[in-house]
Scaffold this active site. Structure first.
Site, PDB file in Angstrom:
ATOM      1  N   GLY A 155       3.237   2.254  10.699  1.00  0.00           N
ATOM      2  CA  GLY A 155       4.231   3.309  10.534  1.00  0.00           C
ATOM      3  C   GLY A 155       5.007   3.647  11.799  1.00  0.00           C
TER       4      GLY A 155
ATOM      5  CG  ASN B 219      -1.741   1.211   1.394  1.00  0.00           C
ATOM      6  OD1 ASN B 219      -1.807   2.039   0.483  1.00  0.00           O
ATOM      7  ND2 ASN B 219      -2.387   1.342   2.541  1.00  0.00           N
TER       8      ASN B 219
ATOM      9  CG  HIS C 283      -5.597   1.836   5.525  1.00  0.00           C
ATOM     10  ND1 HIS C 283      -5.152   2.731   6.474  1.00  0.00           N
ATOM     11  CD2 HIS C 283      -4.562   0.990   5.286  1.00  0.00           C
ATOM     12  CE1 HIS C 283      -3.897   2.437   6.782  1.00  0.00           C
ATOM     13  NE2 HIS C 283      -3.518   1.384   6.073  1.00  0.00           N
TER      14      HIS C 283
ATOM     15  CD  GLU D 188      -2.707   5.378   6.943  1.00  0.00           C
ATOM     16  OE1 GLU D 188      -2.775   5.436   5.698  1.00  0.00           O
ATOM     17  OE2 GLU D 188      -1.748   4.875   7.560  1.00  0.00           O
TER      18      GLU D 188
ATOM     19  CB  SER E 245       5.805  -1.916  11.821  1.00  0.00           C
ATOM     20  OG  SER E 245       5.463  -0.570  12.121  1.00  0.00           O
TER      21      SER E 245
ATOM     22  CD  GLU F 200      -3.001  -2.442   7.419  1.00  0.00           C
ATOM     23  OE1 GLU F 200      -1.981  -2.733   6.786  1.00  0.00           O
ATOM     24  OE2 GLU F 200      -3.591  -1.357   7.289  1.00  0.00           O
TER      25      GLU F 200
ATOM     26  CE  LYS G  18      -0.059   3.098   4.831  1.00  0.00           C
ATOM     27  NZ  LYS G  18       0.091   3.195   6.279  1.00  0.00           N
TER      28      LYS G  18
HETATM   29  O1  LIG Z   1      -0.954   0.693   6.870  1.00  0.00           O
HETATM   30  C1  LIG Z   1      -0.208  -0.161   6.432  1.00  0.00           C
HETATM   31  C2  LIG Z   1      -0.507  -0.868   5.176  1.00  0.00           C
HETATM   32  O2  LIG Z   1      -1.809  -0.642   4.757  1.00  0.00           O
HETATM   33  C3  LIG Z   1       1.037  -0.515   7.138  1.00  0.00           C
HETATM   34  O3  LIG Z   1       1.924   0.535   7.010  1.00  0.00           O
HETATM   35  P1  LIG Z   1       3.457   0.347   7.496  1.00  0.00           P
HETATM   36  O4  LIG Z   1       3.920  -0.950   6.867  1.00  0.00           O
HETATM   37  O5  LIG Z   1       4.165   1.542   6.943  1.00  0.00           O
HETATM   38  O6  LIG Z   1       3.431   0.267   8.974  1.00  0.00           O
END
Ligand SMILES: O=C(CO)COP(=O)(O)O
Length: 251
Positions: free
Chosen positions: A175, A12, A99, A101, A214, A169, A14
């Site tokens: 992150g 992803n 997601h 976010e 992560s 997640e 983003k």
């Molecule tokens: O949100 C994520 C994938 O959708 C995970 O992000 P990270 O791998 O950067 O922690």
């Protein structure tokens, strides 16, 4: 419905990447080509602006391209939004929905997410439905309950012949460089599996349960070896093809 689905390693991106990032698609295609037999399906979800060009670049390889979100409606007056059929038309095979976010930044509820997943299925895309608890919820001991409710309300009634894909997640692991313990990942994935089998039977047994948060080349192998973990949803470490490829190899 296939009895056994191949694991899925999904990236992803983003809100990262302009035209120059297409080189990472080309590099990944080369690495996958050189590696030959890879036992997993591999997906990259770039920003919508790169989707069509990324899918053109990926042609002739096993690499698939997906969207990061879609609207619940097939078309209409939704300024700035993208429909599932538009993603399909641009070359996507999958789309991430729900997601954290988006749940946090856009107030998406599990009901919204379910409508988006249903729209994806109706358009012929495979939805990757995201769930996960916040740190406060984990500390309060309600992670199982929160994730259970997200699974219950974010998934459509039926998936037809389309594989069920749920990505766990934990919000606090995204992150941050922090991950749950392997025992905690195993426990949550077993919990989700149980819920999916109770509701969807064989399709629940075959469902792909991805872990995200992560995931890095250094921890991927251990995480991907965990029971009921059928792949990964990778953020930061999917931006560079070589890092992402190390995770694919670990699977
Ligand atoms: O949100 C994520 C994938 O959708 C995970 O992000 P990270 O791998 O950067 O922690």
């Amino acid at each position: 419905m296939q009895e056994r689905l191949r694991p899925l390693i999904a990236g992803n991106w983003k809100m990262n990447g302009t035209s120059a990032a297409l080189e990472q698609i080309a590099r990944l295609k080369t690495l996958l080509g050189e590696a030959g037999n890879i036992d997993s399906d591999v997906l990259v979800c770039p920003p919508a602006t790169l989707l069509e060009r990324a899918s053109q670049r990926a042609q002739g390889s096993a690499l698939r391209i997906g969207g990061q979100d879609c609207h619940a409606n097939p078309s209409g007056a939704h300024t700035g939004d993208v429909s599932a059929s538009m993603l399909l038309d641009a070359g996507a095979s999958h789309v991430i929905v729900g997601h954290s976010e988006r749940r946090a930044d856009h107030g998406e509820t599990s009901e919204t997410v379910r409508a988006k997943a249903a729209a994806a299925l109706a358009a012929g895309l495979v939805p990757i439905i995201c769930v996960g608890e916040t740190e406060a919820e984990r500390l309060a001991g309600t992670a199982n309950q929160v994730v259970g409710e997200q699974v219950k309300f974010s998934l459509p009634e039926t998936f037809g012949e389309t594989p069920i894909i749920v990505a766990y997640e934990p919000v606090w692991a995204i992150g941050t460089g922090r991950t749950p313990t392997i025992d905690d990942i195993a426990q949550m994935h077993a919990h989700m599996r149980q819920l999916l089998v109770a509701r969807f039977g064989k399709a629940g047994e075959a469902a792909l349960l991805l872990y995200g948060g992560s995931v890095k080349p250094s921890n991927a192998e251990e995480i991907l070896r965990t029971p009921n973990v059928n792949g990964a949803l990778v953020g930061g470490a999917s931006l560079l093809a070589d890092d992402f490829f190390s995770i694919i190899v670990a699977a």
